[in-house]
Design an enzyme around this catalytic site. Structure first.
Site, mmCIF file in Angstrom:
data_model
loop_
_atom_site.group_PDB
_atom_site.id
_atom_site.type_symbol
_atom_site.label_atom_id
_atom_site.label_comp_id
_atom_site.label_asym_id
_atom_site.label_seq_id
_atom_site.Cartn_x
_atom_site.Cartn_y
_atom_site.Cartn_z
ATOM 1 N N ASP A 67 0.797 -1.273 -0.090
ATOM 2 C CA ASP A 67 0.235 -0.096 -0.050
ATOM 3 C C ASP A 67 0.782 1.381 -0.092
ATOM 4 O O ASP A 67 2.066 1.388 0.221
ATOM 5 C CB ASP A 67 -1.056 0.008 0.970
ATOM 6 C CG ASP A 67 -0.433 -0.491 2.547
ATOM 7 O OD1 ASP A 67 1.048 -0.468 2.374
ATOM 8 O OD2 ASP A 67 -1.274 -0.865 3.481
ATOM 9 N N ASN A 136 -9.127 -1.514 12.335
ATOM 10 C CA ASN A 136 -10.350 -1.463 11.938
ATOM 11 C C ASN A 136 -10.535 -2.938 11.050
ATOM 12 O O ASN A 136 -11.744 -2.992 10.448
ATOM 13 C CB ASN A 136 -10.976 -0.287 11.078
ATOM 14 C CG ASN A 136 -9.990 -0.145 10.208
ATOM 15 O OD1 ASN A 136 -9.027 -0.783 9.650
ATOM 16 N ND2 ASN A 136 -10.349 0.955 9.328
ATOM 17 N N HIS A 138 -8.822 -3.621 8.364
ATOM 18 C CA HIS A 138 -8.165 -3.550 7.179
ATOM 19 C C HIS A 138 -6.962 -4.522 6.888
ATOM 20 O O HIS A 138 -6.133 -4.976 7.939
ATOM 21 C CB HIS A 138 -8.034 -2.084 6.958
ATOM 22 C CG HIS A 138 -6.647 -1.434 7.353
ATOM 23 N ND1 HIS A 138 -6.546 -0.204 7.614
ATOM 24 C CD2 HIS A 138 -5.660 -2.056 8.024
ATOM 25 C CE1 HIS A 138 -5.464 0.232 8.091
ATOM 26 N NE2 HIS A 138 -4.784 -1.110 8.453
ATOM 27 N N GLU A 143 -10.006 -0.898 3.349
ATOM 28 C CA GLU A 143 -10.606 -0.352 4.609
ATOM 29 C C GLU A 143 -12.125 -0.724 4.389
ATOM 30 O O GLU A 143 -12.641 -1.037 3.477
ATOM 31 C CB GLU A 143 -10.788 1.287 4.486
ATOM 32 C CG GLU A 143 -9.552 1.893 4.778
ATOM 33 C CD GLU A 143 -8.776 2.126 6.015
ATOM 34 O OE1 GLU A 143 -8.727 1.255 6.591
ATOM 35 O OE2 GLU A 143 -8.827 3.316 6.305
HETATM 36 P P1 PGA Z 1 0.319 -1.429 13.042
HETATM 37 O O1 PGA Z 1 -0.518 -1.125 11.664
HETATM 38 O O2 PGA Z 1 1.271 -2.384 12.450
HETATM 39 O O3 PGA Z 1 0.855 -0.152 13.113
HETATM 40 O O4 PGA Z 1 -0.543 -1.786 14.231
HETATM 41 C C1 PGA Z 1 -1.368 -2.342 11.212
HETATM 42 C C2 PGA Z 1 -2.239 -1.952 9.999
HETATM 43 O O5 PGA Z 1 -2.615 -0.956 9.912
HETATM 44 O O6 PGA Z 1 -2.175 -2.659 9.014
#
Ligand code: PGA
Length: 251
Positions: A67, A136, A138, A143
């Site tokens: 991403d 959330n 994702h 999302e």
């Molecule tokens: P994080 O993010 O590893 O910083 O918790 C994970 C994500 O948002 O995919």
């Protein structure tokens, strides 16, 4: 889906790196995807150490970006491309020629996404996809609500994701509102999927991912019906005893 529950963040990172290195040793030309975020740092460190010990060869891997924020160049401090280059690609000696970027700096995001999906198809799909889990639900920047067949595309980031990503930089750094994300379709059809989850703050979303209904509102829940999924969680993220509905692996 197999769930491995290990003691802590360090154990999660080591175990995930061993699983990945084993796969890359068997398939030195694998098409690989790795995430950004706080979760994979330890995993990167362990994988880099394994590579230095000769556990696998990175010179023929192909790496696809998962991403990227939209509207910023690769040399912007917030760029995920720059982040992955510094923390993963350079230490493994993986060159730019081995990488398929998601061009967040493209004039036309539609073209950038179409080119990316064409490159994934031409490469025969993904062999190894390592993922973090958004609070959330994702995967990448898919999302909620996310269609499991969604292609690579431009998305508007949720307020929750923007707030959670603010912690990646110094106070005051603006989190872009839009991003390009590798599509759910590419992720879910990968031949090995490894989901890394650490910390109490991920407990609720991990439970919904693994045992909840399979719904667009929890994009990661589609992993329940996808083949070759391994979840490596620490005991803060999965504090529950084994349940009949989940298949457990043992380290
Ligand atoms: P994080 O993010 O590893 O910083 O918790 C994970 C994500 O948002 O995919």
């Amino acid at each position: 889906m197999q769930l491995y529950v290990v003691d802590d963040y360090g154990a999660m990172s080591r175990f995930a790196a061993h699983l990945t290195a084993e796969r890359l040793r068997a398939q030195p030309e694998a098409n690989v995807v790795v995430p950004t975020g706080n979760t994979p740092y330890g995993f990167f460190r362990e994988l880099i150490a394994l590579r230095q010990q000769g556990a696998f060869d990175a010179s023929r891997l192909r790496v696809f970006q998962l991403d990227e924020y939209f509207g910023i160049p690769p040399d912007d401090p917030r760029s995920f491309s720059g982040w992955i280059t510094r923390s993963f690609l350079d230490p493994l000696g993986i060159t730019a020629a081995q990488v398929v970027r998601l061009r967040g700096d493209a004039d036309d995001p539609l073209v950038a996404c179409r080119d990316y999906d064409a490159a994934v198809r031409a490469a025969g799909g993904f062999d190894v996809v390592v993922l973090g889990l958004g609070r959330n639900g994702h995967l990448g920047f898919n999302e909620p609500p996310a269609d499991p067949a969604a292609p690579t595309r431009l998305v508007r980031l949720s307020a929750e994701t923007i707030a959670s990503n603010e912690h990646y930089w110094s106070v005051g750094a603006q989190v872009p509102k839009h991003a390009l994300t590798c599509g759910m379709n590419n992720i879910l059809t990968a031949r090995m999927k490894l989901l890394l989850v650490s910390g109490e703050q991920k407990r609720d979303i991990l439970r919904r991912t693994i045992t909840g209904p399979i719904i667009p509102e929890v994009p990661a829940s589609y992993l329940q019906v996808s083949a070759q999924v391994t979840v490596v969680a620490d005991s803060a993220a999965w504090p529950w005893p084994q349940s009949a509905t989940v298949e457990y692996g043992h380290v």
